[in-house]
Design a protein around this motif. Structure first.
Motif, PDB file in Angstrom:
ATOM      1  N   PRO A 145       0.227  12.665  -7.296  1.00  0.00           N
ATOM      2  CA  PRO A 145      -0.779  11.828  -7.975  1.00  0.00           C
ATOM      3  C   PRO A 145      -1.074  10.582  -7.121  1.00  0.00           C
ATOM      4  N   TYR A 146      -2.337  10.277  -6.985  1.00  0.00           N
ATOM      5  CA  TYR A 146      -2.711   9.158  -6.129  1.00  0.00           C
ATOM      6  C   TYR A 146      -3.925   8.445  -6.704  1.00  0.00           C
ATOM      7  N   GLN A 147      -4.174   7.266  -6.126  1.00  0.00           N
ATOM      8  CA  GLN A 147      -5.367   6.485  -6.455  1.00  0.00           C
ATOM      9  C   GLN A 147      -6.040   6.135  -5.138  1.00  0.00           C
ATOM     10  N   TYR A 148      -7.278   6.579  -4.972  1.00  0.00           N
ATOM     11  CA  TYR A 148      -8.049   6.274  -3.769  1.00  0.00           C
ATOM     12  C   TYR A 148      -8.359   4.780  -3.766  1.00  0.00           C
ATOM     13  N   LEU A 149      -8.008   4.099  -2.676  1.00  0.00           N
ATOM     14  CA  LEU A 149      -8.253   2.660  -2.601  1.00  0.00           C
ATOM     15  C   LEU A 149      -9.544   2.344  -1.865  1.00  0.00           C
ATOM     16  N   PHE A 150      -9.584   2.650  -0.568  1.00  0.00           N
ATOM     17  CA  PHE A 150     -10.796   2.403   0.209  1.00  0.00           C
ATOM     18  C   PHE A 150     -10.676   3.116   1.544  1.00  0.00           C
ATOM     19  N   SER A 151     -11.791   3.119   2.265  1.00  0.00           N
ATOM     20  CA  SER A 151     -11.845   3.758   3.566  1.00  0.00           C
ATOM     21  C   SER A 151     -12.560   2.823   4.527  1.00  0.00           C
ATOM     22  N   THR A 152     -12.027   2.712   5.760  1.00  0.00           N
ATOM     23  CA  THR A 152     -12.701   1.953   6.807  1.00  0.00           C
ATOM     24  C   THR A 152     -13.375   2.947   7.740  1.00  0.00           C
ATOM     25  N   SER A 153     -13.832   2.470   8.877  1.00  0.00           N
ATOM     26  CA  SER A 153     -14.523   3.366   9.804  1.00  0.00           C
ATOM     27  C   SER A 153     -13.599   4.421  10.405  1.00  0.00           C
ATOM     28  N   ASN A 154     -12.283   4.153  10.433  1.00  0.00           N
ATOM     29  CA  ASN A 154     -11.378   5.134  11.031  1.00  0.00           C
ATOM     30  C   ASN A 154     -10.089   5.386  10.242  1.00  0.00           C
ATOM     31  N   LYS A 155      -9.963   4.809   9.048  1.00  0.00           N
ATOM     32  CA  LYS A 155      -8.753   5.006   8.234  1.00  0.00           C
ATOM     33  C   LYS A 155      -9.126   5.141   6.767  1.00  0.00           C
ATOM     34  N   TYR A 157      -7.170   4.671   2.869  1.00  0.00           N
ATOM     35  CA  TYR A 157      -5.980   4.134   2.219  1.00  0.00           C
ATOM     36  C   TYR A 157      -5.902   4.626   0.785  1.00  0.00           C
ATOM     37  N   VAL A 158      -4.696   5.096   0.424  1.00  0.00           N
ATOM     38  CA  VAL A 158      -4.458   5.709  -0.878  1.00  0.00           C
ATOM     39  C   VAL A 158      -3.146   5.173  -1.438  1.00  0.00           C
ATOM     40  N   LEU A 159      -3.119   4.902  -2.750  1.00  0.00           N
ATOM     41  CA  LEU A 159      -1.870   4.541  -3.422  1.00  0.00           C
ATOM     42  C   LEU A 159      -1.290   5.815  -4.017  1.00  0.00           C
ATOM     43  N   CYS A 160      -0.090   6.185  -3.585  1.00  0.00           N
ATOM     44  CA  CYS A 160       0.567   7.401  -4.076  1.00  0.00           C
ATOM     45  C   CYS A 160       1.660   7.024  -5.068  1.00  0.00           C
ATOM     46  N   ASN A 161       1.670   7.724  -6.183  1.00  0.00           N
ATOM     47  CA  ASN A 161       2.698   7.516  -7.205  1.00  0.00           C
ATOM     48  C   ASN A 161       3.896   8.411  -6.919  1.00  0.00           C
ATOM     49  N   ILE A 162       5.037   8.012  -7.406  1.00  0.00           N
ATOM     50  CA  ILE A 162       6.270   8.758  -7.200  1.00  0.00           C
ATOM     51  C   ILE A 162       6.470   9.701  -8.389  1.00  0.00           C
ATOM     52  N   THR A 163       6.833  10.951  -8.099  1.00  0.00           N
ATOM     53  CA  THR A 163       7.011  11.932  -9.176  1.00  0.00           C
ATOM     54  C   THR A 163       8.483  12.274  -9.417  1.00  0.00           C
ATOM     55  N   ASP A 164       9.360  11.968  -8.468  1.00  0.00           N
ATOM     56  CA  ASP A 164      10.775  12.290  -8.675  1.00  0.00           C
ATOM     57  C   ASP A 164      11.537  11.048  -9.147  1.00  0.00           C
ATOM     58  N   VAL A 165      12.763  11.249  -9.596  1.00  0.00           N
ATOM     59  CA  VAL A 165      13.590  10.163 -10.138  1.00  0.00           C
ATOM     60  C   VAL A 165      14.082   9.295  -8.981  1.00  0.00           C
ATOM     61  N   GLN A 166      13.807   8.015  -9.091  1.00  0.00           N
ATOM     62  CA  GLN A 166      14.163   7.067  -8.042  1.00  0.00           C
ATOM     63  C   GLN A 166      15.229   6.068  -8.503  1.00  0.00           C
ATOM     64  N   TRP A 167      15.818   6.282  -9.646  1.00  0.00           N
ATOM     65  CA  TRP A 167      16.832   5.385 -10.179  1.00  0.00           C
ATOM     66  C   TRP A 167      17.977   6.205 -10.739  1.00  0.00           C
ATOM     67  N   ASP A 168      19.069   5.539 -10.996  1.00  0.00           N
ATOM     68  CA  ASP A 168      20.260   6.202 -11.536  1.00  0.00           C
ATOM     69  C   ASP A 168      20.051   6.447 -13.023  1.00  0.00           C
ATOM     70  N   PRO A 169      19.944   7.718 -13.446  1.00  0.00           N
ATOM     71  CA  PRO A 169      19.702   8.006 -14.871  1.00  0.00           C
ATOM     72  C   PRO A 169      20.865   7.572 -15.775  1.00  0.00           C
TER      73      PRO A 169
END
Length: 198
Positions: A145-155, A157-169
């Protein structure tokens, strides 16, 4: 008594003197009119001043409350010309790590604990080439899952969300903090600074 009667009554008087004597009453009338006009002008000015003061008192009588915004938590990624306005609750709870052209935002407390979880909240990915959101999907970059941020002439940029567990349950405090920060990712505002100069 008119001019002629006056001259006969007095006797041998020059007509010019008689005319001047007749004009004396006009001077008095003119002085009286001038005084009346000045009084009327002064009264009009006084009335206008009174009305303007009372109107000003009515307009400015209301209490004006000015809300001074609290300094917001911001992060500027100078290399890509992007400023993120983060939720105020994030102050001191996050850190950023740059790997190649990507910026990883993570929960500092989870990352610093010795339990092996990274605490990643989201990351900003920089793809080579200018792409629209549709072109991202066509190239298969939509695996997470991502959110499109913007595009320049050669790049792009996208914000990507994390889908797996990143903390101690097993750590309830860590889980609650990470979940709260994860929900607040949607409140982040993005300001593009000088991204279009390259």
């Amino acid at each position: 008594m008119n001019k002629k009667q006056f001259s006969e009554h007095i006797g041998n008087i020059d007509d010019r003197l008689i005319e001047q004597a007749g004009k004396i009453q006009y001077y008095a009338q003119r002085y009286h009119k001038e005084r009346t006009r000045r009084f009327t002008v002064a009264a009009a000015v006084f009335i206008l001043m009174a009305f303007s003061f009372s109107a000003g008192a009515l307009v400015f009588a209301r209490e004006t409350v000015i809300k001074v915004p609290v300094k917001q938590e911001t992060v500027t990624l100078g290399e890509i010309g992007l400023t993120l306005v983060l939720p105020d609750t994030w102050k001191g709870k996050y850190a950023i790590e740059k790997k190649e052209n990507n910026y990883i935002f993570y929960n500092k407390k989870t990352r610093e604990s010795a339990n092996g979880y990274e605490g990643i909240l989201f990351y900003i990915v920089c793809y080579d080439g200018a792409m629209t959101p549709e072109q991202l999907i066509e190239k298969g970059y939509d695996a997470v899952p991502y959110q499109y941020l913007f595009s320049t002439s050669n790049k792009t940029y996208v914000l990507c969300n994390i889908t797996d567990v990143q903390w101690d349950p097993d750590n309830q405090e860590q889980a609650a903090l990470h979940e709260q920060m994860g929900i607040e990712i949607g409140k982040i505002k993005f300001i593009v600074d000088n991204a279009f100069t390259d």
